[in-house]
Design a protein around this motif. Structure first.
Motif, mmCIF file in Angstrom:
data_model
loop_
_atom_site.group_PDB
_atom_site.id
_atom_site.type_symbol
_atom_site.label_atom_id
_atom_site.label_comp_id
_atom_site.label_asym_id
_atom_site.label_seq_id
_atom_site.Cartn_x
_atom_site.Cartn_y
_atom_site.Cartn_z
ATOM 1 N N UNK A 185 43.765 -31.980 9.894
ATOM 2 C CA UNK A 185 44.483 -30.686 10.446
ATOM 3 C C UNK A 185 46.097 -31.349 10.382
ATOM 4 N N UNK A 186 47.049 -30.399 9.020
ATOM 5 C CA UNK A 186 48.387 -31.313 9.105
ATOM 6 C C UNK A 186 49.148 -31.104 10.673
ATOM 7 N N UNK A 187 50.875 -31.952 10.510
ATOM 8 C CA UNK A 187 51.446 -32.070 12.265
ATOM 9 C C UNK A 187 52.076 -30.228 12.280
ATOM 10 N N UNK A 188 51.854 -29.723 11.302
ATOM 11 C CA UNK A 188 51.477 -27.755 11.278
ATOM 12 C C UNK A 188 50.683 -27.355 12.602
ATOM 13 N N UNK A 189 49.618 -27.513 11.988
ATOM 14 C CA UNK A 189 48.673 -27.333 12.492
ATOM 15 C C UNK A 189 47.761 -26.431 11.206
ATOM 16 N N UNK A 190 47.988 -26.623 10.513
ATOM 17 C CA UNK A 190 47.375 -26.350 9.267
ATOM 18 C C UNK A 190 46.189 -27.220 8.665
ATOM 19 N N UNK A 191 45.530 -26.271 7.891
ATOM 20 C CA UNK A 191 44.067 -26.560 7.845
ATOM 21 C C UNK A 191 44.055 -27.187 6.141
ATOM 22 N N UNK A 192 43.994 -28.037 5.976
ATOM 23 C CA UNK A 192 43.972 -28.911 4.871
ATOM 24 C C UNK A 192 42.706 -29.935 4.180
ATOM 25 N N UNK A 193 42.769 -29.318 2.242
ATOM 26 C CA UNK A 193 41.640 -30.187 2.100
ATOM 27 C C UNK A 193 41.812 -31.340 1.227
ATOM 28 N N UNK A 194 41.517 -31.883 0.612
ATOM 29 C CA UNK A 194 42.532 -32.402 0.223
ATOM 30 C C UNK A 194 41.572 -33.474 -1.302
ATOM 31 N N UNK A 195 42.085 -33.380 -2.334
ATOM 32 C CA UNK A 195 41.514 -33.428 -3.891
ATOM 33 C C UNK A 195 42.079 -34.411 -3.882
ATOM 34 N N UNK A 196 41.784 -35.455 -4.931
ATOM 35 C CA UNK A 196 42.960 -36.797 -5.576
ATOM 36 C C UNK A 196 43.918 -36.268 -6.145
ATOM 37 N N UNK A 197 43.773 -34.950 -7.083
ATOM 38 C CA UNK A 197 44.793 -34.548 -7.697
ATOM 39 C C UNK A 197 46.233 -33.094 -7.375
ATOM 40 N N UNK A 214 44.273 -23.959 4.379
ATOM 41 C CA UNK A 214 43.975 -22.696 4.767
ATOM 42 C C UNK A 214 45.049 -22.313 5.941
ATOM 43 N N UNK A 215 45.589 -21.106 5.721
ATOM 44 C CA UNK A 215 46.831 -20.856 6.640
ATOM 45 C C UNK A 215 46.439 -19.578 7.068
ATOM 46 N N UNK A 216 46.729 -19.192 8.130
ATOM 47 C CA UNK A 216 47.498 -17.938 9.191
ATOM 48 C C UNK A 216 48.461 -17.378 9.745
ATOM 49 N N UNK A 217 49.184 -16.311 8.970
ATOM 50 C CA UNK A 217 50.863 -16.134 8.998
ATOM 51 C C UNK A 217 50.628 -15.077 9.639
ATOM 52 N N UNK A 218 51.594 -14.079 10.414
ATOM 53 C CA UNK A 218 51.564 -12.884 10.828
ATOM 54 C C UNK A 218 51.424 -12.580 11.837
ATOM 55 N N UNK A 219 51.979 -11.214 12.078
ATOM 56 C CA UNK A 219 51.179 -10.479 13.473
ATOM 57 C C UNK A 219 50.141 -10.687 13.091
ATOM 58 N N UNK A 220 50.151 -9.900 14.517
ATOM 59 C CA UNK A 220 48.283 -10.190 14.572
ATOM 60 C C UNK A 220 47.355 -8.920 14.045
ATOM 61 N N UNK A 221 48.101 -7.639 14.012
ATOM 62 C CA UNK A 221 47.409 -6.712 13.032
ATOM 63 C C UNK A 221 47.579 -6.633 11.833
ATOM 64 N N UNK A 222 48.835 -6.995 10.830
ATOM 65 C CA UNK A 222 49.289 -7.553 10.071
ATOM 66 C C UNK A 222 48.912 -8.942 9.521
ATOM 67 N N UNK A 223 47.829 -9.995 10.405
ATOM 68 C CA UNK A 223 47.675 -11.643 9.576
ATOM 69 C C UNK A 223 46.861 -11.580 8.590
ATOM 70 N N UNK A 224 47.461 -12.781 8.214
ATOM 71 C CA UNK A 224 47.133 -12.372 5.947
ATOM 72 C C UNK A 224 46.612 -14.249 6.715
#
Length: 182
Positions: free
Chosen positions: A47-59, A64-74
């Motif tokens: 989990x990065x400093x902004x709270x986003x989940x990340x899966x690292x590979x070599x390159x 994996x991010x959640x953005x937007x308002x509750x009923x319009x969340x992406x």
């Protein structure tokens, strides 16, 4: 809510047991659900400093991010490919990724030119989740997007001959400086 391991698509392997039961209606996915899915896929994540989940590979790194308002969340799966490309190669790079974007559904890939002139690629797929989605749809889409992000990197290496470049760079490290034509 939990993910039935048999509901994770295995693309190419023999079909496993079909999921049974599960939530009767739509679910609104969250970061904990994605963590559970990544664990079941045996992928490391942070989990990065902004709270986003990340899966690292070599390159590259896949977020994996959640953005937007509750009923319009992406829900967005965004992959940042770390391999820098020259600004002089941008036109050829754009033609190559246009070919990928025409042939595939995801990730859609675009360029980002940094202040130092390095061109990097970003792949992205999104799903509107604000009103809820079927758990099976969320799982299969997320797994497909991760696998397609990995496949894009392999495809790009093949298309641009980057594997040869990497092999040549390893040879340079063994004594010859780049550009030495002695």
């Amino acid at each position: 809510m939990s993910i039935d391991p048999s509901s994770i698509p295995n693309f190419g392997a023999q079909p496993g047991p079909q999921p049974t039961g599960g939530p009767a209606g739509p679910v609104v996915p969250d970061q904990d659900l994605v963590k559970q899915l990544l664990e079941q896929m045996e992928l490391k994540y942070v989990v990065d400093d902004e709270g986003d989940l990340a899966a690292p590979w070599e390159e590259f790194r896949t977020y994996f991010m959640f953005r937007g308002e509750e009923d319009q969340q992406v829900f967005s799966v965004r992959t940042f490919y770390d391999r820098p490309h020259s600004i002089d190669d941008k036109l050829a790079l754009l033609e190559t990724i246009d070919d990928w974007n025409r042939r595939t559904l995801w990730p859609k890939v675009y360029t980002h030119t940094h202040d130092d002139g390095a061109v990097r690629l970003i792949g992205e797929a999104q799903m509107l989740i604000g009103t809820g989605v079927a758990l099976e749809h969320f799982v299969s889409s997320t797994v497909s997007w991760v696998r397609a992000s990995i496949e894009f990197d392999k495809w790009l290496v093949e298309q641009l001959g980057l594997e040869k470049d990497a092999d040549a760079a390893e040879g340079d490290d063994e004594g010859d400086a780049p550009g030495d034509d002695a």
